[in-house]
Write a protein that holds these residues in place. Sequence first.
Motif, mmCIF file in Angstrom:
data_model
loop_
_atom_site.group_PDB
_atom_site.id
_atom_site.type_symbol
_atom_site.label_atom_id
_atom_site.label_comp_id
_atom_site.label_asym_id
_atom_site.label_seq_id
_atom_site.Cartn_x
_atom_site.Cartn_y
_atom_site.Cartn_z
ATOM 1 N N GLN A 134 0.835 -1.196 0.000
ATOM 2 C CA GLN A 134 0.000 0.000 0.000
ATOM 3 C C GLN A 134 0.876 1.254 0.000
ATOM 4 O O GLN A 134 1.848 1.342 0.762
ATOM 5 N N ALA A 148 3.334 1.001 3.288
ATOM 6 C CA ALA A 148 3.060 0.016 4.335
ATOM 7 C C ALA A 148 3.939 -1.212 4.140
ATOM 8 O O ALA A 148 4.503 -1.438 3.069
ATOM 9 N N ALA A 151 2.019 -7.168 2.406
ATOM 10 C CA ALA A 151 1.073 -8.177 2.875
ATOM 11 C C ALA A 151 0.905 -9.210 1.764
ATOM 12 O O ALA A 151 1.212 -8.924 0.601
ATOM 13 N N ARG A 155 -4.740 -10.786 -0.459
ATOM 14 C CA ARG A 155 -5.613 -10.040 0.452
ATOM 15 C C ARG A 155 -6.151 -8.798 -0.239
ATOM 16 O O ARG A 155 -5.471 -8.166 -1.031
ATOM 17 N N ARG A 159 -8.627 -4.603 3.340
ATOM 18 C CA ARG A 159 -8.130 -5.318 4.520
ATOM 19 C C ARG A 159 -6.677 -4.946 4.801
ATOM 20 O O ARG A 159 -6.305 -4.695 5.957
ATOM 21 N N VAL A 160 -5.865 -4.889 3.762
ATOM 22 C CA VAL A 160 -4.458 -4.532 3.950
ATOM 23 C C VAL A 160 -4.339 -3.113 4.476
ATOM 24 O O VAL A 160 -3.534 -2.820 5.369
ATOM 25 N N TRP A 161 -5.175 -2.201 3.948
ATOM 26 C CA TRP A 161 -5.161 -0.811 4.404
ATOM 27 C C TRP A 161 -5.495 -0.722 5.891
ATOM 28 O O TRP A 161 -4.823 -0.017 6.650
ATOM 29 N N ARG A 162 -6.539 -1.419 6.319
ATOM 30 C CA ARG A 162 -6.954 -1.343 7.726
ATOM 31 C C ARG A 162 -5.864 -1.868 8.656
ATOM 32 O O ARG A 162 -5.706 -1.380 9.778
ATOM 33 N N ASN A 163 -5.126 -2.882 8.207
ATOM 34 C CA ASN A 163 -4.100 -3.494 9.057
ATOM 35 C C ASN A 163 -2.738 -2.822 8.927
ATOM 36 O O ASN A 163 -1.817 -3.170 9.666
ATOM 37 N N SER A 164 -2.613 -1.886 8.001
ATOM 38 C CA SER A 164 -1.296 -1.329 7.694
ATOM 39 C C SER A 164 -0.833 -0.254 8.678
ATOM 40 O O SER A 164 0.363 0.000 8.806
ATOM 41 N N GLY A 165 -1.775 0.402 9.331
ATOM 42 C CA GLY A 165 -1.408 1.519 10.203
ATOM 43 C C GLY A 165 -1.185 2.828 9.473
ATOM 44 O O GLY A 165 -0.806 3.826 10.078
ATOM 45 N N THR A 184 -13.755 2.378 4.286
ATOM 46 C CA THR A 184 -12.472 2.586 4.960
ATOM 47 C C THR A 184 -12.248 4.045 5.337
ATOM 48 O O THR A 184 -11.231 4.368 5.938
#
Length: 256
Positions: A134, A148, A151, A155, A159-165, A184
């Motif tokens: 990302q 980021a 990942a 995926r 989902r990757v965006w939400r988990n990336s910080g 998001t």
Amino acid sequence: MGGVLRVEPLWVETFTGLRMRQFEGLVRVVRERGGNGPGGGLPWCLPLAYGVLLVAVYYRTNLTMRQLAPLFGVSPATVCRVIQRLRGLLALQPASPPVDAADRLWIVDGTLIPVRDRAVGASSRNYRFSANVQVIIDADTKLVMATARPAPGNRADARVWRNSGLARHCEGVTVLGDGAYINTGAIVPHRKRPDRPLLPGEEEDNAEHRRVRARVEHAFARMKNYKILRDCRQRGDGLHHAVQAVAHMHNLTLAA
């Protein structure tokens, strides 16, 4: 130095894509981050500028260690050690939300990068073993604001965006994303549903959305001039360091 490459404008510009002034700025950043080491002990077999050039050439050309070694007059093992020591020092520093955050527009998107490390990637929609990375860019300057950690490529972007910080770097900033980023917080295109066609003006909004969002695709295309992002052979954190370094060099070329 018994190698072929020298820290001279012709070689630097040809093999790294950076102008000499930009390359000197990169060396300065690496030096300030401790690239010369803590001091004491045996000196490095390569001066710092040559070490930075080696890593930049590696990312730009994706040559193997055996191919790079004669270009710098060192052994393949030394090439590996220099890359391992310096790669993290070339990293892009993520941008903080700007003072005029409310007036800025950033764009987020993910790109698939083929990798060899099965612990990092996964079989994905490009029919290759890839990782999802990302990236956020500024819509006006085209500069990369943050990236980021990779990942698995199977995926979804949301989902990757939400988990990336990455969201913490965007506080107060308007973020534009494609249809994959629904729910998001990013601005996404209007969706056409079977029971509800687009309303008047929504198609024009979508066209403008596509025009602006294309800038992140252009950024990906420029970043992938560094061939390490077309087929990454590095394991572990190697891809993450490569993306960070390439983003930094991409920004140097635009900021000059």
